[in-house]
Design a protein around this motif. Structure first.
Motif, PDB file in Angstrom:
ATOM      1  N   SER A 153       1.129  -1.389   0.052  1.00 13.71           N
ATOM      2  CA  SER A 153      -0.010  -0.231   0.232  1.00 13.71           C
ATOM      3  C   SER A 153       1.089   1.778  -0.321  1.00 13.71           C
ATOM      4  O   SER A 153       2.162   1.079   0.361  1.00 13.71           O
ATOM      5  CB  SER A 153      -0.604   0.191   1.028  1.00 13.71           C
ATOM      6  OG  SER A 153      -1.725   1.079   1.438  1.00 13.71           O
ATOM      7  N   SER A 154       0.221   2.046  -0.467  1.00 14.88           N
ATOM      8  CA  SER A 154       1.155   3.450  -0.240  1.00 14.88           C
ATOM      9  C   SER A 154       0.406   4.266   0.113  1.00 14.88           C
ATOM     10  O   SER A 154       0.315   5.218   0.925  1.00 14.88           O
ATOM     11  CB  SER A 154       1.027   3.932  -2.020  1.00 14.88           C
ATOM     12  OG  SER A 154       1.408   3.426  -2.856  1.00 14.88           O
ATOM     13  N   SER A 155      -0.468   3.845   1.412  1.00 17.00           N
ATOM     14  CA  SER A 155      -1.205   4.706   1.904  1.00 17.00           C
ATOM     15  C   SER A 155      -0.865   4.022   3.457  1.00 17.00           C
ATOM     16  O   SER A 155      -1.937   3.561   4.506  1.00 17.00           O
ATOM     17  CB  SER A 155      -2.524   5.222   1.953  1.00 17.00           C
ATOM     18  OG  SER A 155      -2.952   5.049   0.403  1.00 17.00           O
TER      19      SER A 155
END
Lengths: 459, 188
Positions: free
Chosen positions: A328-330
């Motif tokens: 995930s980029s979050s």
């Protein structure tokens, strides 16, 4: 078409390995609720929380059904109340805590975080009043959780606040003596507090966030344990190295994180709010098969706390972060491995056996998330000694540029070696002995600020 | 090069042996038959394949069938049926994955598929394997948007409770999300 074995791998995580979404936490900005009139402020706070979170429980239940994924907790994090209620005193702050508790109850969440103050450099009169209010606010409410950021790598350690909180932790326990000091489990003292942590008791809705945001906390110690057990059974320990174990944890963390991102985005869309972050933290529960201690035992550290424990938890923490970051980029919040003694049956047993000590726990927190968490200590531990424990943990965070925290429970009337039980997710444990009581009182009484370390000068 | 439209569905069922696909595709190439999609599996030692093909008008279907039969062997079952355009099931709904594991009992697949069909669900992929004790079933099904998931799940559990079967119905995005490298490829 999805491969059958991939489907069964995913199913197994839920059916047999206790994977769940530990918390969906709705962050709500309350800064626009400020008012010099206490009643107005409380009315606005109540209206805003109920307005944003009114549909949280129903929407998350719908998503649970749709994906067949257990969502264990629905929670709310609000802006630090010492900022929202700037200018108000202790009595009004307690009334605000009651309002937060009522609003949380009305929307059906079990905990609300953000009864908080940021005092890492200096403190405002309201921040000090909030700390003074903690015994009444935490013992007198069911759902309100508090936190204080007393240190940061950029600011150093506010030792006045540390001492204030050391004494306050003791006062909170005594105010809640009927529940063995349980209210202390709702207070986290932080260094480098994250703005988007969804896990309680330390969740706040930080500066720079949206008006409302969904943050997700996923867990899964059981999934990691079983993945490692399968790996070792299939390959045989003689054919594996620790790099293989790290790789397996990484792959598992990837899949667990993806579950969080899927649920978070879906829920945010349904509620019409922003999606914030996924916090993949291996957060244990007292259930068998849902333990960080069991992971360490699977990795060959049979006596948790024995030499090698710190290296093992460092490997675990790092692999979890790497798997999560790839998924995930979050990624945000705390993202690592928690070692809350009372909430982890294997850790609690190791503490009772004497293999896991306060000193070893402190060493382990230098390489994992988050700190000395859910640790029962003797009820007569002086506030100055508690402050010393807090200061040590903060120093680890400040120097290593990471989040550290304490959640200490001086159990009223209980001595080292006695037992305390809170039940449910909060678990139980032996009361751990504290060495060197009163041996550092003068150090913490000096007060002032421990300057920021040289590594803070980055510009 | 133009991709032909599917005109026929070709199926072959035969005891498994090596080289079936290689021989079949060589034959199709030789006849200039376009291969558009293929699904193949080996089930209990039997090879089975379903091919969507574009057959040129110059090739007679009976000739195609005979040549395939000759290629695979006399024991093979070979069918060629015409593809009917627009014959797909149109549904305003969503895709779910149904999994069932537990004690093997006669009729379980029928029980489950009947309940799904009664709610308007359409099976788009199904795998089921039963031995003397255990059954494992995985199906991708399209369900109408207005289906009551809770009730369907309850009905499936109730109907299979005598077999101690664990039946779960979960949105297929969960399985894509946990297995696909790029999250952006997870359908919205």
């Amino acid at each position: 078409m999805i491969r059958t074995d991939a489907i069964f791998n995913t199913i197994r995580m839920f059916q047999e390995e206790h994977l769940d979404v530990r918390t969906v936490t709705l962050g709500v900005d309350l800064q626009d609720c400020s008012s010099p009139v206490g009643q107005h402020l409380r009315d606005k706070v109540h209206a805003k929380i109920v307005g944003h979170a009114g549909g949280l429980v129903r929407a998350s239940a719908e998503i649970e059904r749709r994906f067949g994924i257990p969502i264990v907790n629905r929670r709310i994090a609000v802006s630090p109340i010492a900022t929202v209620a700037a200018g108000h005193g202790t009595a009004e702050l307690v009334r605000i805590a009651m309002t937060l508790d009522r609003a949380a109850g009305e929307v059906g969440v079990d905990l609300l975080g953000g009864y908080s103050a940021l005092v890492h450099k200096h403190s405002t009169p309201t921040a000090r009043a909030l700390i003074d209010s903690l015994p009444e606010a935490l013992a007198g409410t069911e759902r309100v959780c508090a936190s204080c950021n007393v240190a940061s790598t950029r600011a150093g350690i506010n030792m006045d606040a540390v001492l204030h909180l050391g004494r306050t932790v003791r006062a909170i326990a005594e105010a809640d003596a009927a529940r063995h000091g349980f209210a202390c489990a709702k207070l986290v003292v932080f260094a480098n507090m994250p703005d988007d942590n969804p896990f309680m008791a330390g969740a706040v809705h930080g500066q720079g966030e949206a008006d409302a945001v969904i943050n997700i906390g996923v867990s899964g110690p059981g999934v990691v344990t079983r993945a490692l057990q399968r790996l070792i059974e299939d390959a045989g320990p003689a054919n594996l190295t620790l790099a293989d174990i790290a790789e397996e944890i990484k792959i598992t963390a990837f899949r667990v994180t993806r579950v969080g991102e899927l649920i978070g985005r879906e829920l945010a869309q349904r509620l019409g709010v922003a999606f914030g972050i996924v916090d993949l933290s291996l957060a244990p529960t007292p259930k068998v098969g849902d333990s960080i201690g069991e992971i360490l035992q699977t990795m060959g550290v049979i006596d948790v706390g024995a030499p090698g424990s710190t290296a093992a938890i460092a490997l675990l923490n790092d692999a979890v972060k790497k798997g999560g970051a790839f998924a995930s980029s979050s990624i945000g919040g705390l993202s690592g491995a928690f070692i809350p003694v009372m909430e982890d049956a294997t850790l609690a047993r190791a503490a009772a056996d004497g293999s896991l000590t306060l000193d070893k726990l402190e060493a382990m927190t230098s390489v994992c998330s988050v700190g000395l968490d859910m640790i029962a200590i003797p009820g007569d531990t002086p506030g100055e000694t508690i402050a010393g424990i807090i200061a040590d943990e903060m120093a680890i965070g400040v120097t290593n540029n990471k989040t550290t925290a304490t959640r200490l429970i001086p159990v009223p009337g209980r001595a080292a070696g006695e037992h305390v039980r809170f039940g449910g997710l909060f678990g139980e444990s032996v009361v751990l002995p504290v060495r060197g009581v009163d041996g550092s009182s003068q150090f913490v009484r000096f007060g002032g600020r421990i300057p920021a370390p040289i590594q803070s000068l980055r510009n | 090069m133009t991709i032909p439209n599917p005109t026929h569905l070709l199926t072959v069922l035969t005891p498994d042996q090596t080289g079936i696909i290689a021989g079949l595709t060589a034959l199709l190439d030789e006849l200039d038959v376009g291969l558009l999609a293929i699904s193949e599996t080996v089930l209990h030692d039997y090879f089975t394949v379903l091919m969507s093909v574009g057959v040129p008008t110059a090739v007679e279907i009976d000739v195609l069938r005979d040549k395939v039969q000759a290629q695979i062997g006399a024991d093979a079952s070979v069918t060629v049926v015409a593809h009917q355009p627009g014959s797909s099931v149109e549904m305003d709904g969503e895709r779910y994955v149904l999994t069932a594991t537990g004690q093997a009992r006669p009729g379980l697949v029928h029980v489950i598929s009947s309940i799904v069909a009664a709610r308007g669900g359409n099976f788009v992929d199904l795998f089921s394997n039963a031995d003397a004790e255990q059954i494992s079933m995985v199906a991708e099904i399209d369900l109408p948007a207005d289906v009551a998931l809770d009730q369907l799940q309850i009905d499936l559990e109730h109907a299979t409770s005598h077999a101690a079967l664990h039946v779960r119905l979960q949105h297929h995005r969960l399985f894509v999300a946990t297995n696909e490298i790029a999250f952006r490829r997870v359908p919205t």
